[in-house]
Design a protein around this motif. Structure first.
Motif, short mmCIF file in Angstrom:
data_model
loop_
_atom_site.label_atom_id
_atom_site.label_comp_id
_atom_site.label_asym_id
_atom_site.label_seq_id
_atom_site.Cartn_x
_atom_site.Cartn_y
_atom_site.Cartn_z
N ILE A 132 0.82 -1.13 -0.02
CA ILE A 132 0.05 -0.10 0.10
C ILE A 132 0.85 1.37 0.23
CG2 ILE A 132 -1.86 -1.09 0.90
CD1 ILE A 132 -1.20 0.06 3.70
N VAL A 133 2.03 0.92 0.22
CA VAL A 133 2.93 2.32 0.02
C VAL A 133 4.19 1.96 -0.85
CG1 VAL A 133 4.65 3.77 1.23
CG2 VAL A 133 2.60 2.68 2.29
N THR A 134 3.92 2.39 -2.25
CA THR A 134 4.90 1.77 -3.30
C THR A 134 5.79 2.70 -3.50
OG1 THR A 134 3.11 2.70 -4.71
CG2 THR A 134 2.90 0.38 -4.23
N ASP A 135 5.57 4.14 -3.32
CA ASP A 135 6.41 5.07 -3.91
C ASP A 135 7.62 5.39 -2.84
OD1 ASP A 135 4.83 5.46 -6.02
OD2 ASP A 135 3.57 7.04 -5.26
N ASP A 136 7.16 5.37 -1.76
CA ASP A 136 8.17 5.60 -0.71
C ASP A 136 8.68 4.66 0.42
OD1 ASP A 136 5.55 6.20 0.29
OD2 ASP A 136 6.21 7.89 1.37
N PHE A 137 8.16 3.41 0.23
CA PHE A 137 8.60 2.61 1.08
C PHE A 137 10.04 2.28 1.43
CE2 PHE A 137 9.51 -1.98 1.94
CZ PHE A 137 8.90 -2.19 3.31
N GLY A 138 10.73 2.11 0.44
CA GLY A 138 12.19 1.85 0.38
C GLY A 138 13.02 3.09 1.02
N VAL A 139 12.33 4.33 0.79
CA VAL A 139 13.03 5.34 1.54
C VAL A 139 12.96 5.24 2.97
CG1 VAL A 139 13.29 8.11 2.10
CG2 VAL A 139 13.04 6.83 -0.41
N ASN A 141 11.92 2.57 4.75
CA ASN A 141 12.50 1.42 5.49
C ASN A 141 13.94 1.55 5.71
OD1 ASN A 141 13.36 -1.98 4.70
ND2 ASN A 141 11.36 -1.51 5.74
N ASN A 142 14.66 2.26 4.71
CA ASN A 142 16.06 2.41 4.89
C ASN A 142 16.23 3.43 6.10
OD1 ASN A 142 17.02 0.94 2.70
ND2 ASN A 142 16.80 2.56 1.14
N ASN A 143 15.52 4.59 5.95
CA ASN A 143 15.54 5.36 7.43
C ASN A 143 15.31 4.76 8.53
OD1 ASN A 143 15.94 7.78 8.63
ND2 ASN A 143 13.78 8.66 8.03
N PHE A 144 14.41 3.88 8.50
CA PHE A 144 13.98 3.19 10.22
C PHE A 144 15.15 2.26 10.38
CE2 PHE A 144 11.74 0.09 12.35
CZ PHE A 144 10.95 0.68 13.45
N ALA A 148 19.35 2.20 15.57
CA ALA A 148 18.70 1.18 16.37
C ALA A 148 17.91 1.89 17.51
CB ALA A 148 19.81 0.18 16.86
N SER A 149 18.21 2.97 17.60
CA SER A 149 17.54 3.84 18.82
C SER A 149 16.00 3.90 18.63
CB SER A 149 18.26 5.12 19.32
OG SER A 149 17.71 6.05 18.31
N ILE A 150 15.15 3.51 19.72
CA ILE A 150 13.77 4.07 19.78
C ILE A 150 13.39 5.57 19.31
CG2 ILE A 150 11.75 4.08 20.98
CD1 ILE A 150 12.88 1.25 20.29
N GLU A 151 14.21 6.46 19.87
CA GLU A 151 14.14 7.74 19.49
C GLU A 151 13.93 7.89 17.87
OE1 GLU A 151 15.02 7.12 23.55
OE2 GLU A 151 15.90 6.79 21.56
N HIS A 152 15.04 7.28 17.33
CA HIS A 152 15.28 7.46 15.82
C HIS A 152 13.91 6.65 15.17
CE1 HIS A 152 17.06 7.45 11.76
NE2 HIS A 152 16.50 6.19 11.55
N LYS A 153 13.68 5.47 15.55
CA LYS A 153 12.27 5.05 14.80
C LYS A 153 11.29 5.90 15.04
CE LYS A 153 14.47 0.43 15.46
NZ LYS A 153 14.37 -1.07 16.01
N VAL A 154 10.94 6.47 16.26
CA VAL A 154 9.65 7.11 16.28
C VAL A 154 9.81 8.11 15.49
CG1 VAL A 154 8.44 8.66 17.81
CG2 VAL A 154 9.13 6.51 18.83
N GLU A 155 11.02 8.96 15.33
CA GLU A 155 11.09 10.25 14.37
C GLU A 155 10.99 9.65 12.92
OE1 GLU A 155 14.37 13.58 13.08
OE2 GLU A 155 14.86 11.97 14.76
N ALA A 156 11.38 8.48 12.52
CA ALA A 156 11.34 8.20 11.15
C ALA A 156 10.06 7.79 10.81
CB ALA A 156 12.22 6.63 11.04
N ALA A 157 9.25 6.99 11.77
CA ALA A 157 7.76 6.78 11.56
C ALA A 157 7.19 8.10 11.60
CB ALA A 157 7.12 5.99 12.59
N THR A 158 7.48 9.19 12.22
CA THR A 158 6.60 10.44 12.43
C THR A 158 6.68 11.06 11.01
OG1 THR A 158 6.91 10.50 14.95
CG2 THR A 158 6.29 12.45 13.53
#
Length: 278
Positions: A132-139, A141-144, A148-158
């Motif tokens: 369902i996210v065809t255009d920016d999934f790769g970007v 996924n790479n960023n997430f 490994a920090s939780i703070e970074h993962k929350v920021e990437a998801a946000t």
């Protein structure tokens, strides 16, 4: 999600769950970000959804989840979506993982956020996020997985979700109805249609549940009843099955057993004997 996730998010001060509130800009869409410690997820686990669609990301980029979906074994990647009415579906991680990162969405706005139809989960309740996210999934996924920090993962998801925000319009009464169900006040669709201080036309309720939430009001009530029953039976306090059945709106213990079997493929006794508790 593995059903143990729901046991833990409803338990205050649970050491296996960390909830991070979304920023103000996302609160119409995201109920919360969760870090779920998976120490009690050994082997085959019942897969379930409580009416709130989720996106789940494995701890490692190489992580994959095996899903037994209607007898077919499918292999989904490190980021997957789950929602709708799940029955007798099981999962197993293909590699050892210590935690899962879960984005739990408000059901009314999820479909608008990703510009997908409300019936997307009807025939496929679990699938790769990339579908369902065809255009920016790769970007994303790479960023997430770049840190490994939780703070970074929350920021990437946000950041990923903030780029998808669009104007949403939905009947406000649906939010009141969902809250009414969360408080365990309605056991039938007829009761639900009379809830929240206004009388709601059944056909209107049926149509708008399917459009904005992705399941019928009947199915939503069924999955919530099963989840509440599971949590009650899984508690440390032993209960007579008939007592539990009546507390959760079943006619009797046989009715509960039949419903439990339809969701898990097993009777309550067999299920809890075969699944280790945390």
């Amino acid at each position: 999600m593995p059903i143990n996730f729901f046991r833990h998010i409803y338990t205050p001060n649970n050491a296996l769950i960390t909830r991070i509130s979304p920023p103000e800009s996302l609160r119409d869409f995201v109920e919360g970000f969760y870090v779920f410690k998976t120490q009690d997820l050994n082997g085959r686990q019942l897969f379930f959804n409580d009416g709130y669609p989720v996106i789940t990301l494995m701890q490692h980029r190489a992580g994959k989840m095996l899903i037994n979906l209607n007898g077919d074994i499918i292999n989904i990647g490190n980021a997957w979506v789950c929602g709708g009415l799940l029955k007798n579906i099981y999962c197993e991680s293909s590699i050892s993982t210590e935690e899962l990162f879960v984005i739990r969405f408000n059901p009314i706005t999820f479909f608008k956020l990703f510009n997908i139809r409300g019936n997307v989960f009807k025939h496929k309740p679990v699938f790769d996020l990339a579908e369902i996210v065809t255009d920016d999934f790769g970007v994303f996924n790479n960023n997430f997985y770049s840190n490994a920090s939780i703070e970074h993962k929350v920021e990437a998801a946000t950041n990923f979700l903030s780029q998808r925000i669009c104007a949403t319009a939905f009947p406000n009464v649906l939010g009141d109805v969902i809250n009414h169900i969360e408080q365990g006040r309605s056991l039938t669709v007829r009761e639900l249609a009379k809830s929240c201080g206004v009388r709601i036309n059944y056909k209107w309720l049926e149509r708008n549940f399917k459009k904005h939430i992705g399941v019928s009001p009947k199915d939503y009530l069924l999955l919530r009843r099963f989840l509440n029953t599971y949590r009650s039976l899984d508690s440390l306090s032993p209960k007579v099955l008939l007592q539990t059945a009546l507390e959760h709106g079943y006619y009797d213990d046989n009715h509960l057993i039949k419903d439990f079997r339809s969701f898990s493929g097993q009777s309550p006794k067999a299920f809890f004997q075969n699944n280790n508790r945390a």
